[in-house]
Design a protein around this motif. Structure first.
Motif, PDB file in Angstrom:
ATOM      1  N   GLU A   1     -17.475 -35.665 -34.555  1.00 56.81           N
ATOM      2  CA  GLU A   1     -18.719 -35.332 -33.861  1.00 56.81           C
ATOM      3  C   GLU A   1     -18.496 -34.715 -32.482  1.00 56.81           C
ATOM      4  O   GLU A   1     -19.317 -34.869 -31.582  1.00 56.81           O
TER       5      GLU A   1
ATOM      6  N   ALA B   1     -19.168 -37.536 -38.925  1.00 56.00           N
ATOM      7  CA  ALA B   1     -18.798 -38.940 -39.128  1.00 56.00           C
ATOM      8  C   ALA B   1     -18.784 -39.245 -40.621  1.00 56.00           C
ATOM      9  O   ALA B   1     -19.662 -38.821 -41.358  1.00 56.00           O
TER      10      ALA B   1
ATOM     11  N   GLU C   1     -10.643 -44.055 -40.494  1.00 56.29           N
ATOM     12  CA  GLU C   1     -11.626 -43.435 -39.613  1.00 56.29           C
ATOM     13  C   GLU C   1     -12.393 -44.543 -38.907  1.00 56.29           C
ATOM     14  O   GLU C   1     -12.856 -45.483 -39.552  1.00 56.29           O
ATOM     15  N   ASP C   2     -12.502 -44.435 -37.582  1.00 57.24           N
ATOM     16  CA  ASP C   2     -13.347 -45.356 -36.830  1.00 57.24           C
ATOM     17  C   ASP C   2     -14.372 -44.541 -36.047  1.00 57.24           C
ATOM     18  O   ASP C   2     -14.570 -43.363 -36.334  1.00 57.24           O
ATOM     19  N   ASN C   3     -15.024 -45.150 -35.065  1.00 58.93           N
ATOM     20  CA  ASN C   3     -16.084 -44.440 -34.348  1.00 58.93           C
ATOM     21  C   ASN C   3     -15.560 -43.357 -33.409  1.00 58.93           C
ATOM     22  O   ASN C   3     -16.351 -42.609 -32.841  1.00 58.93           O
ATOM     23  N   ILE C   4     -14.246 -43.246 -33.249  1.00 59.66           N
ATOM     24  CA  ILE C   4     -13.658 -42.173 -32.438  1.00 59.66           C
ATOM     25  C   ILE C   4     -13.214 -41.016 -33.325  1.00 59.66           C
ATOM     26  O   ILE C   4     -13.460 -39.852 -33.030  1.00 59.66           O
TER      27      ILE C   4
END
Length: 199
Positions: A20, A39, A75-78
């Motif tokens: 993103e 995402a 995959e994480d929020n970063i």
């Protein structure tokens, strides 16, 4: 990128790409564009491919690992996070000499959409990809990939694209190994002194 150097291996970890967020400016046959990975795109790619390779400089002959063995991807929020346990001695030596520069990844776009930035530059949104590999880049390859869109044909004659990001390097050398090395050096000096005294 963080590198932990141990006696017989190195653990290399860090973010391969952010989600993103606009990339640097990239170029294709139609001109300049920026790119965002949506995402969930990396997460789906990891779930749908159980055989993603870890390479050096995108070289198919330089396999350092693979998922299910010594390469972990998530995959994480970063973004896309990777951790690999490397036993390749050349790569470990490059790590010791600060010659590893960052991560890159090779992929085939499967679903994408296009828009524009506020300044009118084309923006590509990657929504579904086939993640082929992640690569550790050394100081011989990094400049070639920054700000460019590089495409090569794979065995199926599909275009594989490569991306990388700037990264800070942190090297952690196993403290126990360092202490053992210093102790051996002291013992060797003492032995040499004793030999000289005996002569």
């Amino acid at each position: 990128m963080q590198i932990e150097i141990r006696a017989d291996h190195a653990i290399i970890k860090g973010y391969v790409n952010a989600i993103e967020r606009d990339s640097r400016e990239l170029y294709d046959s139609e001109g300049t564009f920026v790119e965002q990975v949506r995402a969930g795109t990396f997460g789906k790619a990891i779930q749908s491919n159980s055989n993603i390779f870890g390479l050096l400089n995108h070289a198919k002959k330089r396999i350092l690992g693979e998922t299910g063995k010594n390469l972990k991807l998530k995959e994480d929020n970063i973004g896309l996070y990777a951790e690999i346990r490397v036993t390749d001695q050349e790569v470990i030596q490059k790590a010791r000499k600060n010659k590893l520069m960052g991560w890159s990844f090779g992929f085939i776009p499967k679903k994408q959409s296009w828009g524009k930035t506020d300044s009118g530059i084309r923006r590509r949104y990657l929504e579904e990809i086939e993640l082929k590999e992640v690569s550790i880049l050394d100081d011989t390859r990094t400049p070639a990939y920054f700000g460019t869109s590089i495409e090569t044909r794979d065995d199926k004659n599909e275009y594989v694209e490569f991306r990388c990001i700037d990264d800070d390097l942190e090297i952690v050398i196993d403290e126990q190994r360092q202490l053992e090395k210093e102790e051996l050096e002291r013992e060797l000096k003492l032995k040499l002194l004793n030999l000289e005294l005996e002569l």
